[in-house]
Design a protein around this motif. Structure first.
Motif, short mmCIF file in Angstrom:
data_model
loop_
_atom_site.label_atom_id
_atom_site.label_comp_id
_atom_site.label_asym_id
_atom_site.label_seq_id
_atom_site.Cartn_x
_atom_site.Cartn_y
_atom_site.Cartn_z
N LEU A 210 0.76 -1.27 0.05
CA LEU A 210 -0.06 0.08 -0.02
C LEU A 210 0.77 1.37 0.17
N ALA A 211 1.87 1.06 0.88
CA ALA A 211 2.80 2.30 0.89
C ALA A 211 3.52 2.60 -0.69
N ALA A 212 3.80 1.47 -1.24
CA ALA A 212 4.31 1.57 -2.71
C ALA A 212 3.22 2.16 -3.41
N GLY A 213 2.24 1.94 -3.41
CA GLY A 213 1.17 2.40 -4.56
C GLY A 213 1.00 4.16 -4.10
N VAL A 214 0.93 4.20 -2.75
CA VAL A 214 0.72 5.80 -2.42
C VAL A 214 1.98 6.52 -3.01
N ALA A 215 3.01 6.02 -2.86
CA ALA A 215 4.19 6.74 -3.05
C ALA A 215 4.38 7.06 -4.49
N VAL A 216 4.00 6.08 -5.32
CA VAL A 216 3.78 6.24 -6.74
C VAL A 216 2.91 7.36 -7.15
N PRO B 70 2.34 14.11 -9.43
CA PRO B 70 2.64 15.32 -9.60
C PRO B 70 3.91 16.13 -9.49
N ILE B 71 4.57 15.49 -8.86
CA ILE B 71 5.96 15.62 -8.57
C ILE B 71 6.70 15.67 -10.06
N ARG B 72 6.48 14.71 -10.99
CA ARG B 72 7.25 14.60 -12.06
C ARG B 72 6.70 15.57 -13.08
N TYR C 294 8.80 11.45 -17.84
CA TYR C 294 9.78 12.60 -17.20
C TYR C 294 10.57 11.68 -16.44
N SER C 295 11.80 12.06 -15.83
CA SER C 295 12.99 11.28 -15.35
C SER C 295 12.79 11.32 -13.74
N PHE C 296 12.44 12.71 -13.32
CA PHE C 296 12.58 12.68 -11.82
C PHE C 296 11.11 12.94 -11.42
N VAL C 297 10.76 12.19 -10.38
CA VAL C 297 11.61 11.27 -9.67
C VAL C 297 11.39 9.63 -10.15
N SER C 298 12.24 8.83 -10.12
CA SER C 298 12.13 7.52 -10.68
C SER C 298 10.88 6.69 -9.94
N ASP C 299 10.13 6.33 -10.77
CA ASP C 299 9.12 5.41 -10.19
C ASP C 299 9.61 3.99 -9.56
#
Length: 232
Positions: free
Chosen positions: A77-83, A88-90, A115-120
């Motif tokens: 779940l944390a991985a999904g939330v982080a992605v 919006p960051i990318r 886009y490159s930043f941040v790496s998914d």
């Protein structure tokens, strides 16, 4: 930017060329292996570690089984939330892939147009690894090593700058740790409810463990009753 790499005034680009240069020197078959490992292999390995940890926890049982399973549930779940947070960051940073701005890179994966930043990838694997580490230290340490190696491979493949990977690691770690108290407050009661369920309880604790614990006391009572009968 390519000139900055030659002059050594941009450490991010310098390190990109140094690491990606290893791909140029490696034989083609090794690059194909690294491509598969970087795209799918390490992520799959960390997912298998999470599943292996869950299997070990439910077989062992114990009073902390529900809380540990809740922590393991938080990892994906944390991985999904982080992605999702990264979307919006990318879009805000809009950093092109390194091979679009720099010549002479050995790009192992074609067709990367986002886009490159941040790496998914770095965000995903690190959030999974940190979430697993919160649940179980030994499994988590292995996952963290794999996640770090995965970040290295993304630069090796020529699809990310080192800072893209570092940013992904930071984002994945922040989401997994900062939201962990809230997630555990919600997931632990749910895991305990599942543990008490006659149908779904096996997801938290192996049924063999439960039956063994339930039958141990009656057998002991039967033995003591027999001893008192013999004494009489």
């Amino acid at each position: 930017m390519a000139g900055l790499a030659d002059s050594g005034s941009n450490p991010d680009v310098d390190l990109l060329y140094d690491i990606n240069g290893l791909a140029k020197a490696a034989p083609p078959w090794f690059d194909r292996v690294m491509e598969y490992v970087g795209e799918y292999g390490l992520l799959l390995a960390i997912v298998l570690l999470v599943l292996g940890c869950w299997w070990s926890v439910r077989r062992r049982g114990g009073e902390d089984a529900a809380s540990t399973v809740a922590a393991l549930a938080w990892a994906p779940l944390a991985a999904g939330v982080a992605v999702l947070v990264n979307v919006p960051i990318r879009g805000f940073v809009e950093r092109p892939r390194p091979f679009l701005d720099h010549q002479g890179l050995e790009v192992l994966v074609q067709g990367k147009t986002d886009y490159s930043f941040v790496s998914d990838h770095a965000t995903l694997v690190m959030a999974l690894a940190v979430g697993l580490f919160v649940a179980h230290r030994k499994f988590g340490l292995v996952a963290l090593v794999l996640a770090l190696f995965g970040g290295f491979i993304r630069v090796y493949m020529g699809v990310h700058y080192p800072t893209d990977v570092v940013g992904g690691f930071a984002l994945g770690t922040a989401v997994a740790l900062l939201l962990s108290p809230v997630a555990m407050a919600l997931l632990t009661p749910l895991a305990k409810a599942v543990e008490r369920s006659p149908r779904a309880g096996w997801l938290v604790r192996a049924r063999g463990r439960e039956s063994g614990q339930d039958t141990a006391v009656p057998e002991a009572r039967t033995d003591r009753t027999s001893e008192r009968d013999l004494a009489a």
